[in-house]
Structure formats: structure tokens, C-alpha cells
Design a protein around this motif. Sequence first.
Motif, PDB file in Angstrom:
ATOM      1  N   ALA A   1       0.686  -1.485   0.150  1.00  0.00           N
ATOM      2  CA  ALA A   1      -0.179   0.028  -0.158  1.00  0.00           C
ATOM      3  C   ALA A   1       0.591   1.421   0.421  1.00  0.00           C
ATOM      4  O   ALA A   1       0.377   2.519  -0.408  1.00  0.00           O
ATOM      5  N   GLN A   2       2.274   1.516   0.447  1.00  0.00           N
ATOM      6  CA  GLN A   2       2.798   2.351   0.791  1.00  0.00           C
ATOM      7  C   GLN A   2       3.794   2.918  -0.490  1.00  0.00           C
ATOM      8  O   GLN A   2       4.030   3.709  -1.095  1.00  0.00           O
ATOM      9  N   PHE A   3       4.288   1.240  -0.790  1.00  0.00           N
ATOM     10  CA  PHE A   3       4.528   1.612  -2.445  1.00  0.00           C
ATOM     11  C   PHE A   3       3.867   1.746  -3.747  1.00  0.00           C
ATOM     12  O   PHE A   3       4.227   2.370  -4.153  1.00  0.00           O
ATOM     13  N   TYR A   4       2.862   1.267  -3.533  1.00  0.00           N
ATOM     14  CA  TYR A   4       1.455   1.925  -4.449  1.00  0.00           C
ATOM     15  C   TYR A   4       1.981   3.461  -4.505  1.00  0.00           C
ATOM     16  O   TYR A   4       0.577   4.215  -4.977  1.00  0.00           O
ATOM     17  N   TYR A   5       2.102   4.331  -3.247  1.00  0.00           N
ATOM     18  CA  TYR A   5       1.393   5.439  -3.123  1.00  0.00           C
ATOM     19  C   TYR A   5       2.734   6.120  -3.485  1.00  0.00           C
ATOM     20  O   TYR A   5       2.437   7.663  -4.213  1.00  0.00           O
ATOM     21  N   ASP A   6       3.638   5.425  -3.427  1.00  0.00           N
ATOM     22  CA  ASP A   6       4.820   6.161  -3.144  1.00  0.00           C
ATOM     23  C   ASP A   6       5.817   6.583  -4.995  1.00  0.00           C
ATOM     24  O   ASP A   6       6.218   6.986  -4.913  1.00  0.00           O
ATOM     25  N   VAL A   7       5.756   5.181  -5.874  1.00  0.00           N
ATOM     26  CA  VAL A   7       5.293   5.623  -7.315  1.00  0.00           C
ATOM     27  C   VAL A   7       4.852   6.411  -7.860  1.00  0.00           C
ATOM     28  O   VAL A   7       5.310   7.495  -8.567  1.00  0.00           O
TER      29      VAL A   7
ATOM     30  N   VAL B   1      -4.712  11.862  -9.425  1.00  0.00           N
ATOM     31  CA  VAL B   1      -4.546  11.050  -9.938  1.00  0.00           C
ATOM     32  C   VAL B   1      -3.046  10.381  -9.591  1.00  0.00           C
ATOM     33  O   VAL B   1      -3.342   8.820  -9.338  1.00  0.00           O
ATOM     34  N   ILE B   2      -2.627  10.713  -8.543  1.00  0.00           N
ATOM     35  CA  ILE B   2      -2.025   9.753  -7.346  1.00  0.00           C
ATOM     36  C   ILE B   2      -3.338   8.691  -6.542  1.00  0.00           C
ATOM     37  O   ILE B   2      -2.176   7.910  -7.133  1.00  0.00           O
ATOM     38  N   TRP B   3      -4.102   8.949  -6.600  1.00  0.00           N
ATOM     39  CA  TRP B   3      -5.050   8.033  -5.853  1.00  0.00           C
ATOM     40  C   TRP B   3      -5.311   6.818  -6.469  1.00  0.00           C
ATOM     41  O   TRP B   3      -5.900   5.879  -6.239  1.00  0.00           O
ATOM     42  N   ASN B   4      -6.066   7.483  -8.091  1.00  0.00           N
ATOM     43  CA  ASN B   4      -6.459   6.762  -8.975  1.00  0.00           C
ATOM     44  C   ASN B   4      -5.139   5.858  -9.116  1.00  0.00           C
ATOM     45  O   ASN B   4      -5.942   4.506  -9.476  1.00  0.00           O
ATOM     46  N   TRP B   5      -4.613   6.014  -9.096  1.00  0.00           N
ATOM     47  CA  TRP B   5      -3.262   5.271  -9.713  1.00  0.00           C
ATOM     48  C   TRP B   5      -2.997   3.841  -8.550  1.00  0.00           C
ATOM     49  O   TRP B   5      -2.911   2.518  -9.017  1.00  0.00           O
ATOM     50  N   TRP B   6      -3.283   4.277  -7.649  1.00  0.00           N
ATOM     51  CA  TRP B   6      -2.928   2.991  -5.808  1.00  0.00           C
ATOM     52  C   TRP B   6      -4.676   2.840  -5.687  1.00  0.00           C
ATOM     53  O   TRP B   6      -4.050   1.530  -5.079  1.00  0.00           O
ATOM     54  N   ARG B   7      -5.667   3.597  -6.511  1.00  0.00           N
ATOM     55  CA  ARG B   7      -6.912   2.347  -5.860  1.00  0.00           C
ATOM     56  C   ARG B   7      -6.814   1.573  -7.511  1.00  0.00           C
ATOM     57  O   ARG B   7      -7.190  -0.040  -6.740  1.00  0.00           O
ATOM     58  N   GLN B   8      -6.090   1.630  -8.593  1.00  0.00           N
ATOM     59  CA  GLN B   8      -6.072   0.471  -9.535  1.00  0.00           C
ATOM     60  C   GLN B   8      -4.797  -0.580  -8.864  1.00  0.00           C
ATOM     61  O   GLN B   8      -5.522  -2.177  -9.509  1.00  0.00           O
TER      62      GLN B   8
END
Length: 276
Positions: free
Chosen positions: A155-161, A180-187
Motif C-alpha cells: 500500500a505504501q509502495f503504491y502511493y510512493d510510485v 491521479v495519485i490515488w487513482n493509481w493507488w486504487r487500481q
Amino acid sequence: MGYVTTKDGVEIFYKDWGPKDAQVICFHHGWPLSSDDWDAQMLFFLHKGFRVVAHDRRGHGRSSQVWDGHDMDHYADDAAAVVNHLNLKDAVHIGHSTGGGEVVHYIARHGEDRVSKAVMISSVPPLMVKTENNPGGLPKDVFDDMQAQLAANRAQFYYDVPAGPFYGYNRPNAKPSDGVIWNWWRQGMMGSAKAHYDGIVAFSQTDFTDDLKKITVPVLVMHGDDDQIVPYEDSGPLSAKLLKNGTLKTYPGFPHGMPTANADTINADLLAFIEG
């Protein structure tokens, strides 16, 4: 929207929008995302009168979270299953990042009978990892570290990227978009940790050199020279040289996630290539 079941029993989710008799464009998403990452392109081309199709790779998005088959052969065969199920002909295949590798491997593995053109955006071919024959590649340690970060705290990695290198939001004067950041995280978090873990090997260690040499249809290679995920010098220019009918278009200062971050520019150039 629907599902197709592959020969090995995996349910692949797909979207199929637009007139059935229109020119079809197939979209192949990057790691660890889903077909939702193509929203900016699918809406644009839908409004231009095209038929747009996109699927979620196995283990990603809404497709089956199977434990195996997370390699380019299966990715290509799953894409073919969607194409054959919908009986798509003369399609333009557009891939981003890992999806670009999927497009190349799909065409080389399944032939060009149903393909008219292809586009590789910020794509992983010819080969990402450093080897004797690919001295400009990234050290294997880079990808081992990605797997370690994913396993430790996905979860943290998918926020940092996305908050950092993917969209260039770590550059001076960048204007990050929380959406955009949270949509990437969601996917990313929709998909399977196992599929994503294995997928790192698939996109980094698959050598697409022979695939690129087999392709004869026109291919547009689009790459930003500030790509911090798939470095420009060892990807776009090399792929374009290996293709029989390849064209390289370089975008000064554009990041890896340019289909979203720079959608207006990318969409206009895609349209010009498709209609050209």
C-alpha cells in the motif's frame, strides 16, 4: 463490459465501447494498473467515433486473481483471447509500459492478420534489465528492490510510485494531482500482490528483441526523455531501430505516465498516427 474465459480457465475482464463497425483500438495497460488507466484515451477516441476495447491483465483489476501465468506468453495469449472473442479485425493496438511489451509479444506470437498498426508508449522493450548484451539496462537489484518493497508494504509502495517518479511529481515545479495519485493507488490495490510480484520479473527480464524484428505493421514508438521508470536511452530509440516499420517520437521532459499527465498531446499524436 464483460468477461472472456481463457484456455486455462482465467476470467479476463474487458470493456468494449463504441459502434461495432467502427475502427477499433485495443488498449493494453501498464503494471500494476488496469484498463481504467486508459480513461483519458478511451473517452477521447470514443467521442471521435472509434470503437475502444481494453482489458484487465490476469491478476490485475477485475480479472481473476490466479496464482500463476504471470508472464508475457500468458499475457499475449490472454489479449488474443479478448481479440478472438470479439472477432476484432484491423485493430490498432496501443500499449503503455508493460502493456507495450504485451502488444509486441502478442503481435509476434499471434500474427498480424487482425492488426493494422501498433503504438508503444513509454514501453519496456527491448529489455529492461542489464545483461552482457544489454549493458545500458538497469541492474537486477533495482527490480529485486521493487519486489522487496511490494512484499513489505504494498500500500505504501503504491502511493510512493505515483506520488514520485511515475508522473514526474518529484521534479522541481511539478504540480502533483491527488486524484491521479490515488487513482493509481486504487487500481494497483485492486489487483493481486502475487500477480504484481511476478509481473516485475515479466516486464523487466523478458527480451523482446526477436519480437520487434518480426513485426512488419507500422509502429509508433512514443517515449518521454525524462522517463524515470523506463529510461529513455535503453528503450524507445532501441525499439524503433529493431522494428521494420517503426517511428520514434521523443517528448522532451515528459514522464513515464504521459498518457495521463500529458493526455492532450498524446491523444492528438495518437489520432494523427491512426488516421495517417
